[in-house]
Structure formats: structure tokens, C-alpha cells
Design a protein around this motif. Sequence first.
Motif, PDB file in Angstrom:
ATOM      1  N   ASN A 205       0.828  -1.208   0.000  1.00 36.37           N
ATOM      2  CA  ASN A 205       0.000   0.000   0.000  1.00 36.37           C
ATOM      3  C   ASN A 205       0.860   1.255   0.000  1.00 36.37           C
ATOM      4  O   ASN A 205       1.947   1.277   0.599  1.00 36.37           O
ATOM      5  CB  ASN A 205      -0.925   0.008   1.222  1.00 36.37           C
ATOM      6  CG  ASN A 205      -2.015  -1.036   1.122  1.00 36.37           C
ATOM      7  OD1 ASN A 205      -2.627  -1.199   0.057  1.00 36.37           O
ATOM      8  ND2 ASN A 205      -2.265  -1.752   2.204  1.00 36.37           N
ATOM      9  N   PRO A 206       0.392   2.306  -0.644  1.00 40.20           N
ATOM     10  CA  PRO A 206       1.168   3.555  -0.692  1.00 40.20           C
ATOM     11  C   PRO A 206       1.181   4.269   0.651  1.00 40.20           C
ATOM     12  O   PRO A 206       0.201   4.229   1.396  1.00 40.20           O
ATOM     13  CB  PRO A 206       0.431   4.390  -1.749  1.00 40.20           C
ATOM     14  CG  PRO A 206      -0.973   3.877  -1.714  1.00 40.20           C
ATOM     15  CD  PRO A 206      -0.866   2.415  -1.400  1.00 40.20           C
ATOM     16  N   VAL A 207       2.298   4.911   0.941  1.00 45.00           N
ATOM     17  CA  VAL A 207       2.415   5.682   2.183  1.00 45.00           C
ATOM     18  C   VAL A 207       2.832   7.123   1.936  1.00 45.00           C
ATOM     19  O   VAL A 207       2.683   7.974   2.806  1.00 45.00           O
ATOM     20  CB  VAL A 207       3.426   5.029   3.156  1.00 45.00           C
ATOM     21  CG1 VAL A 207       2.893   3.696   3.656  1.00 45.00           C
ATOM     22  CG2 VAL A 207       4.788   4.853   2.507  1.00 45.00           C
ATOM     23  N   ARG A 208       3.363   7.422   0.756  1.00 48.33           N
ATOM     24  CA  ARG A 208       3.862   8.775   0.497  1.00 48.33           C
ATOM     25  C   ARG A 208       3.780   9.070  -0.995  1.00 48.33           C
ATOM     26  O   ARG A 208       4.057   8.201  -1.822  1.00 48.33           O
ATOM     27  CB  ARG A 208       5.305   8.898   0.983  1.00 48.33           C
ATOM     28  CG  ARG A 208       5.855  10.309   1.043  1.00 48.33           C
ATOM     29  CD  ARG A 208       7.237  10.309   1.705  1.00 48.33           C
ATOM     30  NE  ARG A 208       7.185   9.836   3.088  1.00 48.33           N
ATOM     31  CZ  ARG A 208       7.606   8.651   3.485  1.00 48.33           C
ATOM     32  NH1 ARG A 208       8.137   7.810   2.618  1.00 48.33           N
ATOM     33  NH2 ARG A 208       7.513   8.290   4.749  1.00 48.33           N
ATOM     34  N   ILE A 238       5.656  10.364  -8.056  1.00 46.41           N
ATOM     35  CA  ILE A 238       6.401   9.298  -7.392  1.00 46.41           C
ATOM     36  C   ILE A 238       5.587   8.811  -6.197  1.00 46.41           C
ATOM     37  O   ILE A 238       5.101   9.619  -5.394  1.00 46.41           O
ATOM     38  CB  ILE A 238       7.784   9.776  -6.914  1.00 46.41           C
ATOM     39  CG1 ILE A 238       8.649  10.172  -8.112  1.00 46.41           C
ATOM     40  CG2 ILE A 238       8.490   8.695  -6.096  1.00 46.41           C
ATOM     41  CD1 ILE A 238       9.973  10.800  -7.731  1.00 46.41           C
ATOM     42  N   VAL A 239       5.408   7.503  -6.117  1.00 41.82           N
ATOM     43  CA  VAL A 239       4.656   6.898  -5.014  1.00 41.82           C
ATOM     44  C   VAL A 239       5.575   5.946  -4.259  1.00 41.82           C
ATOM     45  O   VAL A 239       6.219   5.090  -4.872  1.00 41.82           O
ATOM     46  CB  VAL A 239       3.429   6.126  -5.538  1.00 41.82           C
ATOM     47  CG1 VAL A 239       2.612   5.567  -4.369  1.00 41.82           C
ATOM     48  CG2 VAL A 239       2.560   7.015  -6.421  1.00 41.82           C
ATOM     49  N   GLY A 247       7.052   3.630  -7.074  1.00 42.65           N
ATOM     50  CA  GLY A 247       6.463   3.703  -8.397  1.00 42.65           C
ATOM     51  C   GLY A 247       6.591   5.102  -8.948  1.00 42.65           C
ATOM     52  O   GLY A 247       6.623   6.083  -8.183  1.00 42.65           O
ATOM     53  N   MET A 248       6.674   5.225 -10.265  1.00 37.94           N
ATOM     54  CA  MET A 248       6.774   6.531 -10.900  1.00 37.94           C
ATOM     55  C   MET A 248       5.862   6.582 -12.115  1.00 37.94           C
ATOM     56  O   MET A 248       5.832   5.645 -12.927  1.00 37.94           O
ATOM     57  CB  MET A 248       8.209   6.828 -11.335  1.00 37.94           C
ATOM     58  CG  MET A 248       8.362   8.200 -11.992  1.00 37.94           C
ATOM     59  SD  MET A 248      10.053   8.536 -12.534  1.00 37.94           S
ATOM     60  CE  MET A 248      10.203   7.402 -13.911  1.00 37.94           C
TER      61      MET A 248
END
Length: 317
Positions: A205-208, A238-239, A247-248
Motif C-alpha cells: 500500500n502507498p504511504v507517500r 512518485i509513489v 512507483g513513478m
Amino acid sequence: MAGAIVKYGIIGVGMMGREHLVNLYHLRTQGVAVVAIADPHLPSQQLALDLAHSFTWPLKVFSGHQELLDSGLCDVLVVSTPNMTHHRILMDIINHSKPHHVLVEKPLCTTISHCKEVVNAARKRPDILVQVGLEYRYMPPVAKLIEIVKGGNLGHVKMVAIREHRFPFLVKVNNWNRFNINSGGTLVEKCCHFFDLMRLFVGANPVRVMASGAIDVNHKDEVYDGKVPDIIDNAYVIVEFDNGSRGMLDLCMFAEGSKNEQEISVVGDIGKGEAFVPESVVQFGTREAGRDGVQTLKAEDHRIKWVASLLNISSIN
């Protein structure tokens, strides 16, 4: 019950709704039929009726989704209306006394709070299935890359880079997609596909999030009811994910001069894979085998027998 026809209704019969109508027609031998549509836009209604007439499918026409729901005609609903309408329509479907399975076009909703409300309501209805139409997962080259990644061929995924270089947004009814308040913004309307794929590839999961975008070329000379469109036409995003992966996204919507609209790269600690759309080519290799060991294949899925061409359907949604 074996042999029963599953009756579909389509809420919103603009470009995407009519594409669903075409695709469901091709599934008619599997026991499905579209029996009703709902759309307040009369030209869209007529285009859908003309399509259905060519299929010899009789359709009941409603001007609004509530009337369709209350008719009791349908078992399954497809929601392909403007983004800002999804929340109200989905809540009405989920809370209706008659259960309806539902496929809603992406994005689920345009705000986080509305998404949470729909998800929480759906969890209270175990008798229905609510699915978001994130079809990029099922495109043959992307599906093949997912298979390669999930098969462990690249090791632990560390980086996902997605480039989408394409044409501007199409014209829609009342130009609703020209404004952030209606669409949720370009990164929601268009790019939810890619953030979904990033999360799928990295399994976390994404955090930033860090991003930079602008309105540099498209729609700057357009005015609707005295307002200039405010949707961005390019961005870098950017993730960072909770397992350390990143990820970008590289988005440009004034880049028609591209061989592929999407180029997807996934790099793990032992290998790298790439998918190219619409070229439908996948490449993958390992660090150990090096450049000479890269495999290239044409991605095909023979289960997909029909592809509705946007060239054959009006671009008015």
C-alpha cells in the motif's frame, strides 16, 4: 438458475456505456441481455437505441437511474456516467431493496470520503458484488506482465515506472471532463489505472506521494460557461509503498507522436519486465542472463474474441 437470462441495465449510455452495450451483445450466447438503459441526455439515449435496434434488442428507456432501479427489470447494472455522479448512483443501488450486482467505470468516486462511504455500504450487502472497471489489468500485455511478476520471475519488485504519452481527453457531454470538480482531476480520471497497477505489482500500500504537474498545452483556449478548463495535461508522480518499493508515473497528454501510449517497466532484484500498449509486446529478462537473455513475446489472449473499436462509436459521452 441454469438457463436463466441475466438481465443487464446500463446507467449512462455515452461512449463508454455504448461500448458496454456492444460487448454485452457479443456475450449474448452466454445468457446475458441488456433490457434497460438510463440517461437524461436524449442524443445518447437515441444512439443507444439505434445500437440496440441493430441487435434486435428491445430496451426500456429511463431518464434517471432511480426509475430504472425501481422498475425491477435488472439483475446487474453497469454505471458509466460522469465521475461526479458515481457516489449518489452507487449509494442508491447499494441501498435499494432489490439486490443488483454492479460494475462501475473508474474511478469509484472523486473523493476519498465518498469512496470510503461506498466501500463501507457495499460491505454491508454480501448479497451483491460491486466491481470497479479497471480494465488495464486485463489487457493482454499488462496481464502477461502481471503473470510474470506474480510468478516470481523478477524477484522482489523494487521499482515500477509507467509512462503514458497520448492524446488529450475526448469531448464529453456538457464538457464535464474539462473540470477537476467533475472528474476528480486528471490523475484521478485517467491515472487511477496506473496507481492501481503499481499497487498490484508491488503488493503493498502507498504511504507517500510526491508530484509535479501543470496545464501547459491542452484546453487553454477553451471556455465553457465563462470558465477555462483547470485539468492538468502533464505530470510526474512518485509513489512510495510500505514495503520500500517505489512507483513513478510520467504522464503527457499532448504526445500523439508516440509509438506506444503506455510503456510499463517493473524491476525486481533479479530481473526486469516491460509491457508496451498498444503494440502488445512484453519483454523480460534476468540480471544473470543479461541483455542477450531478454525474451520478447507478443501478448495475446484468445479468450478475447471481440474488441469494441472507439472508432466505430461516437466520441460524445
